[in-house]
Motif scaffolding. Structure first.
Motif, mmCIF file in Angstrom:
data_model
loop_
_atom_site.group_PDB
_atom_site.id
_atom_site.type_symbol
_atom_site.label_atom_id
_atom_site.label_comp_id
_atom_site.label_asym_id
_atom_site.label_seq_id
_atom_site.Cartn_x
_atom_site.Cartn_y
_atom_site.Cartn_z
ATOM 1 N N ARG A 36 109.064 32.397 24.004
ATOM 2 C CA ARG A 36 108.732 32.561 25.419
ATOM 3 C C ARG A 36 108.599 34.045 25.730
ATOM 4 O O ARG A 36 109.568 34.712 26.079
ATOM 5 C CB ARG A 36 109.796 31.911 26.300
ATOM 6 N N ASP A 37 107.406 34.564 25.576
ATOM 7 C CA ASP A 37 107.181 35.997 25.733
ATOM 8 C C ASP A 37 106.528 36.339 27.059
ATOM 9 O O ASP A 37 106.108 37.474 27.273
ATOM 10 C CB ASP A 37 106.309 36.520 24.585
ATOM 11 N N THR A 38 106.434 35.354 27.962
ATOM 12 C CA THR A 38 105.672 35.526 29.195
ATOM 13 C C THR A 38 106.505 35.170 30.414
ATOM 14 O O THR A 38 107.296 34.224 30.378
ATOM 15 C CB THR A 38 104.419 34.626 29.179
ATOM 16 N N TYR A 39 106.339 35.939 31.488
ATOM 17 C CA TYR A 39 106.966 35.594 32.768
ATOM 18 C C TYR A 39 105.854 35.521 33.811
ATOM 19 O O TYR A 39 105.144 36.484 34.054
ATOM 20 C CB TYR A 39 108.000 36.634 33.185
ATOM 21 N N HIS A 40 105.699 34.342 34.400
ATOM 22 C CA HIS A 40 104.646 34.091 35.390
ATOM 23 C C HIS A 40 105.275 33.411 36.589
ATOM 24 O O HIS A 40 105.917 32.371 36.448
ATOM 25 C CB HIS A 40 103.548 33.221 34.778
ATOM 26 N N VAL A 41 105.099 33.988 37.768
ATOM 27 C CA VAL A 41 105.725 33.430 38.956
ATOM 28 C C VAL A 41 104.788 33.603 40.149
ATOM 29 O O VAL A 41 104.022 34.569 40.225
ATOM 30 C CB VAL A 41 107.083 34.130 39.231
ATOM 31 N N SER A 42 104.812 32.630 41.061
ATOM 32 C CA SER A 42 104.094 32.782 42.329
ATOM 33 C C SER A 42 105.115 33.073 43.415
ATOM 34 O O SER A 42 106.183 32.459 43.462
ATOM 35 C CB SER A 42 103.294 31.524 42.664
ATOM 36 N N LEU A 43 104.805 34.030 44.288
ATOM 37 C CA LEU A 43 105.661 34.369 45.421
ATOM 38 C C LEU A 43 104.969 33.854 46.675
ATOM 39 O O LEU A 43 103.860 34.283 47.008
ATOM 40 C CB LEU A 43 105.881 35.882 45.500
ATOM 41 N N ASN A 44 105.619 32.928 47.342
ATOM 42 C CA ASN A 44 105.012 32.212 48.456
ATOM 43 C C ASN A 44 105.697 32.578 49.764
ATOM 44 O O ASN A 44 106.925 32.533 49.869
ATOM 45 C CB ASN A 44 105.114 30.703 48.224
ATOM 46 N N PHE A 45 104.897 32.922 50.777
ATOM 47 C CA PHE A 45 105.419 33.415 52.042
ATOM 48 C C PHE A 45 105.249 32.382 53.148
ATOM 49 O O PHE A 45 104.386 31.502 53.076
ATOM 50 C CB PHE A 45 104.720 34.720 52.410
ATOM 51 N N ALA A 46 106.064 32.505 54.184
ATOM 52 C CA ALA A 46 106.009 31.585 55.314
ATOM 53 C C ALA A 46 104.713 31.813 56.100
ATOM 54 O O ALA A 46 104.142 32.917 56.085
ATOM 55 C CB ALA A 46 107.219 31.805 56.225
ATOM 56 N N PRO A 47 104.232 30.790 56.802
ATOM 57 C CA PRO A 47 102.988 30.927 57.582
ATOM 58 C C PRO A 47 103.061 32.037 58.625
ATOM 59 O O PRO A 47 102.030 32.588 59.016
ATOM 60 C CB PRO A 47 102.847 29.550 58.249
ATOM 61 N N THR A 48 104.268 32.349 59.071
ATOM 62 C CA THR A 48 104.419 33.390 60.098
ATOM 63 C C THR A 48 104.379 34.804 59.530
ATOM 64 O O THR A 48 104.247 35.767 60.290
ATOM 65 C CB THR A 48 105.745 33.196 60.849
ATOM 66 N N ASP A 49 104.495 34.947 58.233
ATOM 67 C CA ASP A 49 104.506 36.279 57.610
ATOM 68 C C ASP A 49 103.116 36.893 57.607
ATOM 69 O O ASP A 49 102.153 36.278 57.145
ATOM 70 C CB ASP A 49 105.035 36.192 56.174
ATOM 71 N N GLN A 50 103.003 38.098 58.126
ATOM 72 C CA GLN A 50 101.748 38.850 58.131
ATOM 73 C C GLN A 50 101.946 40.106 57.294
ATOM 74 O O GLN A 50 102.671 41.019 57.693
ATOM 75 C CB GLN A 50 101.346 39.217 59.572
ATOM 76 N N LEU A 51 101.321 40.147 56.132
ATOM 77 C CA LEU A 51 101.525 41.252 55.203
ATOM 78 C C LEU A 51 100.190 41.811 54.743
ATOM 79 O O LEU A 51 99.248 41.060 54.484
ATOM 80 C CB LEU A 51 102.332 40.783 53.987
ATOM 81 N N SER A 52 100.110 43.130 54.624
ATOM 82 C CA SER A 52 98.896 43.779 54.127
ATOM 83 C C SER A 52 98.848 43.672 52.617
ATOM 84 O O SER A 52 99.836 43.323 51.961
ATOM 85 C CB SER A 52 98.885 45.249 54.543
ATOM 86 N N HIS A 82 96.175 35.009 45.765
ATOM 87 C CA HIS A 82 95.387 33.779 45.757
ATOM 88 C C HIS A 82 95.110 33.334 47.195
ATOM 89 O O HIS A 82 95.904 33.580 48.096
ATOM 90 C CB HIS A 82 96.122 32.669 45.006
ATOM 91 N N PHE A 83 93.981 32.655 47.381
ATOM 92 C CA PHE A 83 93.578 32.204 48.712
ATOM 93 C C PHE A 83 93.282 30.704 48.734
ATOM 94 O O PHE A 83 92.589 30.221 49.624
ATOM 95 C CB PHE A 83 92.331 32.977 49.161
ATOM 96 N N ASP A 84 93.834 29.966 47.760
ATOM 97 C CA ASP A 84 93.538 28.542 47.650
ATOM 98 C C ASP A 84 94.595 27.670 48.309
ATOM 99 O O ASP A 84 94.715 26.482 48.011
ATOM 100 C CB ASP A 84 93.387 28.149 46.174
ATOM 101 N N ALA A 85 95.387 28.241 49.187
ATOM 102 C CA ALA A 85 96.390 27.482 49.946
ATOM 103 C C ALA A 85 96.458 28.077 51.348
ATOM 104 O O ALA A 85 96.005 29.207 51.596
ATOM 105 C CB ALA A 85 97.748 27.541 49.269
ATOM 106 N N GLU A 86 97.014 27.321 52.275
ATOM 107 C CA GLU A 86 97.081 27.785 53.653
ATOM 108 C C GLU A 86 98.076 28.926 53.832
ATOM 109 O O GLU A 86 97.919 29.753 54.728
ATOM 110 C CB GLU A 86 97.457 26.615 54.570
ATOM 111 N N HIS A 87 99.105 28.962 52.993
ATOM 112 C CA HIS A 87 100.101 30.020 53.134
ATOM 113 C C HIS A 87 99.757 31.222 52.255
ATOM 114 O O HIS A 87 99.062 31.109 51.247
ATOM 115 C CB HIS A 87 101.493 29.495 52.775
#
Length: 384
Positions: free
Chosen positions: A61-77, A104-109
């Motif tokens: 296991r030489d790889t670390y892959h993670v998605s960081l998911n934010f709340a709908p109210t979060d507005q981040l640049s 990524h832009f394939d989800a609402e959040h």
């Protein structure tokens, strides 16, 4: 912010993210936020990863892959998202590792994907021990640092949240998954029950039957499994913390000596009622058409975190080999807190191998092909 770890190899992870940048719909296309490879080019990146693998050829296991998911109210640049991704990597110990960050832009959040090699440039390896627990601690710190919405940790959350597949199924069919229906039925019973006997009876009225993991010699209970009338099976940890036996016994009037017989009778009744189902699940039998039986398949789906109602999503995930933070392959042992891994790596360094490998890599890339910005960002720490 919720972090969902993906379990698969580097090539599959990179291709998954890179292909998102080539989607037909411009609104859905992923965007590369940051990287520190010598050049953002698939062939060059794979060469770089391959020479890192040479430093640790036995590391699976030489790889670390993670998605960081934010709340709908979060507005981040984009700059904030990039910095959050880098801060997250640093917190997890990836301070001298090859990495890339995509939005990524394939989800609402709002969400980003972070990919890194676990192998450092000095030949050492970032430990993956207690990944999930450490990840949640870092997420809480980043929420405070960037003023984003605070999300309850898995220990605090009573119900296990619906998966992406389940949410998509609700939108498509208007129906809850088997697991979500079971959550509601058990929760209703728990809200009305005072004793373990009450809980057993109320669950049965709601179409849910129980099997307690009970010691034959002492009568001690260490876990619980739920089975619906139509054969859906889920352990307590699959439904959420309030459904685990450790928490149930704290919310119900339970005495081991008093309730031992009732629990034993409940186990016998449930096993007798679902004897064929449980036998099929244990044996993994096939039906006359050579297909895995529905009940046996439910056992497999339940153990992997999938719902039996969403068969197409289940198949698609099997074909892609892509698993979420709440969904793990059977190659990794699940703990009480789901995706917390407990594998420790005793590591040593390989400086001479790094130097020769870097020279080989740079020799294969011409000077005008190297991304100067990426090269400035990369400052490998080489031991002398």
């Amino acid at each position: 912010m919720i972090a969902k770890q993906k379990i698969h190899g580097f090539v599959a992870a990179f291709d998954y993210n890179h292909q998102k940048m080539e989607l037909k719909n411009p609104k859905d296309r992923a965007e590369l936020l940051d990287h520190n490879f010598f050049k953002y080019d698939r062939e060059s990146i794979l060469k770089e990863i391959n020479f890192l693998k040479q430093l640790r050829p036995n590391l699976t296991r030489d790889t670390y892959h993670v998605s960081l998911n934010f709340a709908p109210t979060d507005q981040l640049s984009k700059n904030q998202l990039t910095q959050i991704g880098k801060d997250y990597l640093a917190g997890m110990g990836f301070d001298d590792n090859a990495y890339a960050i995509w939005q990524h832009f394939d989800a609402e959040h709002l969400h980003i994907h972070v990919l890194a090699s676990r192998i450092k440039y000095d030949g050492s390896v970032v430990s993956d021990s207690n990944n999930y627990q450490r990840s949640e601690e870092i997420c809480r710190k980043l929420e405070q640092k960037y003023g984003i919405e605070t999300v309850k940790s898995s220990k605090e959350a009573l119900d296990r949240a619906p998966s992406k597949d389940e949410l998509e199924m609700i939108q498509r069919t208007g129906e809850l998954s088997d697991r979500m229906l079971m959550q509601e039925r058990v929760k209703d019973a728990l809200s009305k029950a005072d004793t373990v006997s009450d809980f057993i009876a109320l669950c049965k009225q709601n179409g849910v039957h129980l099997i307690f993991n009970q010691s034959v010699s002492t009568g001690r209970v260490s876990g619980i499994t739920y089975i619906s009338d139509d054969g859906f099976i889920a352990k307590g940890q699959k439904l959420g913390n309030q459904y685990k036996w450790a928490n149930l016994q704290n919310n119900l009037n339970y005495e081991q000596s008093r309730d031992r017989q009732t629990i034993g009778e409940t186990n016998r009744d449930t096993r007798e009622r679902f004897k064929e189902l449980l036998d099929q699940g244990n044996r993994g039998t096939e039906n006359r058409n050579g297909q895995t039986s529905r009940n046996s398949k439910q056992h497999h789906e339940q153990s992997a975190g999938f719902t039996s109602n969403n068969e197409s999503s289940y198949q698609n995930r099997n074909e892609s080999g892509f698993n979420t933070h709440y969904e793990r392959t059977n190659n990794y042992k699940e703990t009480e807190q789901e995706l917390e891994e407990a594998v420790s790596n005793q590591l040593s360094t390989g400086t001479s191998a790094v130097i020769s490998s870097v020279s080989s890599l740079l020799g294969s890339i011409s000077g005008n092909e190297i991304d100067d910005d990426a090269l400035r960002r990369r400052k490998p720490k080489r031991k002398r």
